[in-house]
Design an enzyme around this catalytic site. Structure first.
Site, PDB file in Angstrom:
ATOM      1  N   HIS A  96       6.765  59.871  49.918  1.00 12.35           N
ATOM      2  CA  HIS A  96       5.557  60.285  50.627  1.00 12.35           C
ATOM      3  C   HIS A  96       5.870  61.286  51.740  1.00 12.35           C
ATOM      4  O   HIS A  96       5.185  62.278  51.903  1.00 12.35           O
ATOM      5  CB  HIS A  96       4.846  59.063  51.197  1.00 12.35           C
ATOM      6  N   GLU A 109      -1.541  58.886  34.291  1.00 12.69           N
ATOM      7  CA  GLU A 109      -0.307  58.603  35.027  1.00 12.69           C
ATOM      8  C   GLU A 109       0.340  57.311  34.542  1.00 12.69           C
ATOM      9  O   GLU A 109       1.497  57.034  34.835  1.00 12.69           O
ATOM     10  CB  GLU A 109      -0.567  58.543  36.534  1.00 12.69           C
ATOM     11  N   ASP A 123       3.696  59.853  39.081  1.00 16.87           N
ATOM     12  CA  ASP A 123       3.650  58.468  38.618  1.00 16.87           C
ATOM     13  C   ASP A 123       3.959  58.355  37.132  1.00 16.87           C
ATOM     14  O   ASP A 123       4.617  57.418  36.706  1.00 16.87           O
ATOM     15  CB  ASP A 123       2.289  57.837  38.933  1.00 16.87           C
ATOM     16  N   CYS A 179      -1.557  67.831  38.053  1.00 12.28           N
ATOM     17  CA  CYS A 179      -1.668  67.831  39.515  1.00 12.28           C
ATOM     18  C   CYS A 179      -0.477  67.171  40.189  1.00 12.28           C
ATOM     19  O   CYS A 179      -0.498  66.890  41.369  1.00 12.28           O
ATOM     20  CB  CYS A 179      -2.962  67.154  39.962  1.00 12.28           C
TER      21      CYS A 179
END
Lengths: 585, 89
Positions: free
Chosen positions: A198, A440, A464, A511
């Protein structure tokens, strides 16, 4: 000790966000919060400050005594330990030294205590016997309650950082990064995390240089130390000498010049050599980032992550609050599309500020659409806000973490319900939003031909999808090298999804981080992707790459790639086909 | 002149850990002058648990306890006894 501290040290880590910065270190505790601030105490107030410390110690002591008194006889052993803690609170190495530091250095009690404790830790770390070393290090934890008492109910927080600094932390959770006033952060360095953690994503989004996965940088760096962070090379320097500084200042200038050249091409359409126009869009998390997407020449928002409004706050956001945020983004981008992804976390946990570890496997747990379908009210509030915002521009709605067919039916049913309720109320809204689902989870990639019947577009979240397909925790340093976007299994999966989408006439977009790497563009275009969405700052360089691709050649290259057995093999084919394009722009 | 230091050996299995050090420091703090715990060439204030812990005494470590004032002789004896007794563990 002082000469050791000022020696220049170079550390190698993972360059998670490019760029170079030079600045002072700001250490964030391992808990991420309660950063201790330093401020001077006027001589006349020193006695008051020392008393503040004494009171904090007394309260910690009283609390411990209360614990001892309330402890059952069976826990006598435990009570002994608490008695030892009480004794430690008054130990002169802790208590006396802190009082002395306040007095001698004229600083606040929190800072003095932190300094004393950190000195003790250094002392203990030098002990040769590992067992004793660890036990001894435990004693410094007795200072925790004192610190809490000093800082009161509202501990100093990363959100209070008030100057331009380089943030040094073990790791940062999404909740913590959401609190940081990011305009004050020049760079990130962390012990843990990798390219796709992150912190890495946030750093790239905001174009802040970051070097992650440095193991023990939090131990090596002290607050206020001068640091150089080179996120392009994955390198950092503690206590740089003048020559080093000069070298990095030069590098920084060269980097800025190169970036400016690429930026200039950002605003022209991305058209391949054979005339195929590719939509190159931006991913955003904060509404403010829309500006960055526009500045970098994005053709729209391919992914608007909406978790932000749910993090670190006491209550769920209201419909009108969400609506305002969404409308801002939608209006600024109109007529270009804004793809709003519904909540992709476990909202209860975000609101309650529970640590992320309460679920053993949060990545496989109650999140995304699973959570939203369970908490219908939370979900409906968000969908209503999205439908209302849709009246102000071009909105697409995207459901995350879908793993079964029923989930998408149920989500669509709730979308209908939300529209009906808005209609009954006579609210201004637009029901004609394109509906998409994230691909995902491998199950829906495999079922893509069936899923395609229910949606208008697929958006492939490669981060993911790769993590779930290869069983790799991308935040885990020990395995993060196995996280390979070009793994043949991933390429095959992408092709399967892309073929299913084309056969059913639905859009297929990417994305994930994979889309933001220019070298991946020939692969993605060869697979038939028509829209790539990425961190805003990657848009110009990806557009540049798209312009040098011939989709006909790219498709042929895919045929070769599909024969490969390893990621290395795939890379070789890519290199042979587009090696001349892959040189550092 | 009476002896002002005693040589002892840490006998308990866990070495001189926090709780043991706390007992020792308790006694040492009753002294009029500083009581010293010495291991090798490292001397620390026996009245401080943390200081004692920095000595890193494991089982079998030799330790010297020294007093600066004869009036603390009683303290010295009590500490030596405590250590020989394995801190009552």
């Amino acid at each position: 000790m002082s000469d050791k501290e000022t020696r220049e040290i170079t550390l190698k880590g993972i360059g998670a966000s490019p760029g170079i910065c030079i600045g002072k270190a700001y250490l964030v505790d391992k808990a991420g919060v309660d950063v201790v601030k330093k401020y001077a105490i006027h001589e006349s107030d020193l006695e008051k400050e020392k008393n503040r410390f004494r009171i904090a110690v007394k309260k910690a002591k009283d609390d411990l005594h209360a614990l001892v008194e309330n402890s059952h006889e069976d826990f006598r052993e435990h009570a002994d330990i608490l008695e030892t803690h009480v004794a430690l609170l008054k130990d002169k190495m802790l208590y006396g030294k802190t009082i002395e530091t306040i007095e001698k250095e004229g600083v606040n009690a929190e800072w003095a205590l932190r300094k004393v404790v950190s000195d003790l830790q250094t002392l203990f770390r030098r002990m040769p016997d590992a067992y004793l070393r660890e036990r001894a290090a435990d004693v410094v934890h007795v200072s925790d309650p004192i610190m809490r008492n000093l800082m009161g109910a509202d501990p100093a927080n990363v959100k209070d950082i008030d100057k331009r600094v380089i943030l040094v932390a073990a790791d940062l959770s999404p909740a913590e990064t959401s609190q940081i006033q990011l305009e004050r952060i020049m760079g990130f360095v962390t012990d843990l995390g990798g390219m796709t953690s992150h912190t890495g994503i946030i750093a790239r989004t905001l174009e802040i240089p970051a070097v992650l996965g440095l193991d023990d940088v939090t131990r090596r760096v002290q607050n206020e130390d001068l640091l150089v962070v080179d996120g392009t090379r994955g390198e950092m320097v503690i206590h740089p000498v003048e020559d080093t500084l000069v070298r990095f200042v030069r590098r920084r200038m060269a980097y800025e010049v190169r970036k400016a050249t690429i930026m200039r091409g950002g605003h022209f359409p991305a058209q391949t050599l054979d005339g195929v126009t590719v939509q190159v869009m931006g991913n955003i998390e904060l509404p403010e980032e829309v500006v960055s997407v526009r500045d970098h020449g994005g053709d729209g928002i391919g992914l608007y992550r909406t978790e932000f409004q749910y993090l670190s706050r006491p209550l769920f956001p209201s419909e009108s609050e969400l609506f305002e945020k969404y409308r801002d983004v939608v209006e600024v981008m109109a007529p270009q599309p804004v793809t709003i992804r519904t909540l992709d976390i476990n909202g209860d946990k975000a609101i309650a500020r529970h640590s992320e570890t309460t679920e053993k496997n949060p990545a496989l747990g109650l999140r995304g659409i699973r959570y939203c379908l369970k908490e219908a009210d939370v979900f409906k509030t968000q969908i209503r806000a999205i439908l209302r915002a849709a009246a102000f521009g071009n909105v697409r709605i995207l459901f995350p973490m879908v793993s079964t067919y029923d989930e998408i039916l149920e989500a669509k049913r709730m979308l209908d319900e939300a529209a009906e309720s808005l209609d009954r109320e006579g609210a201004k809204f637009d029901r004609n939003v394109a509906i998409g689902m994230m691909i995902e989870v491998p199950s829906v990639a495999i079922m893509a031909d069936i899923m395609a019947k229910e949606v208008d577009f697929f958006s492939i979240g490669t981060n993911d999808l790769i993590q779930y397909t290869l069983a790799i925790d991308r935040g885990n340093r020990h395995v993060s090298h196995l996280y390979q976007p070009l793994h043949p299994a991933i390429i095959r999966m992408l092709r399967q999804v892309s073929d299913a989408a084309r056969e059913n006439g639905v859009g297929v977009f990417i994305c994930g981080e994979m889309a933001g790497e220019p070298i991946h563009a020939p692969v993605l275009l060869g697979l038939g992707m028509t829209e790539l969405s990425m961190n805003p700052q990657s848009i110009p360089s990806v557009k540049r790459m798209v312009r040098s691709v011939n989709t006909e050649d790219a498709r042929e290259m895919i045929t070769d790639i599909l024969r490969e057995a390893t990621a290395e093999g795939v890379r070789r084919v890519l290199q042979a086909a587009c090696g001349d394009l892959m040189r550092d722009p | 002149m009476k002896e002002t230091s005693k040589h002892v050996v840490i006998t308990n299995e866990l070495g001189l850990h926090a709780r043991a050090a706390a007992k020792m420091a308790d006694i040492a703090r009753e002294a009029e002058s500083t009581v010293w715990a010495i291991k090798g060439d490292h001397a620390v204030d026996a009245g401080s648990i943390i200081d004692l812990l920095t000595l890193g005494c494991s089982e079998g470590s030799p330790l010297t306890i020294r007093i600066d004032s004869q009036s603390d002789l009683n303290i010295l004896n009590r500490i030596a006894l405590l250590i020989e007794d394995g801190f009552g563990e």
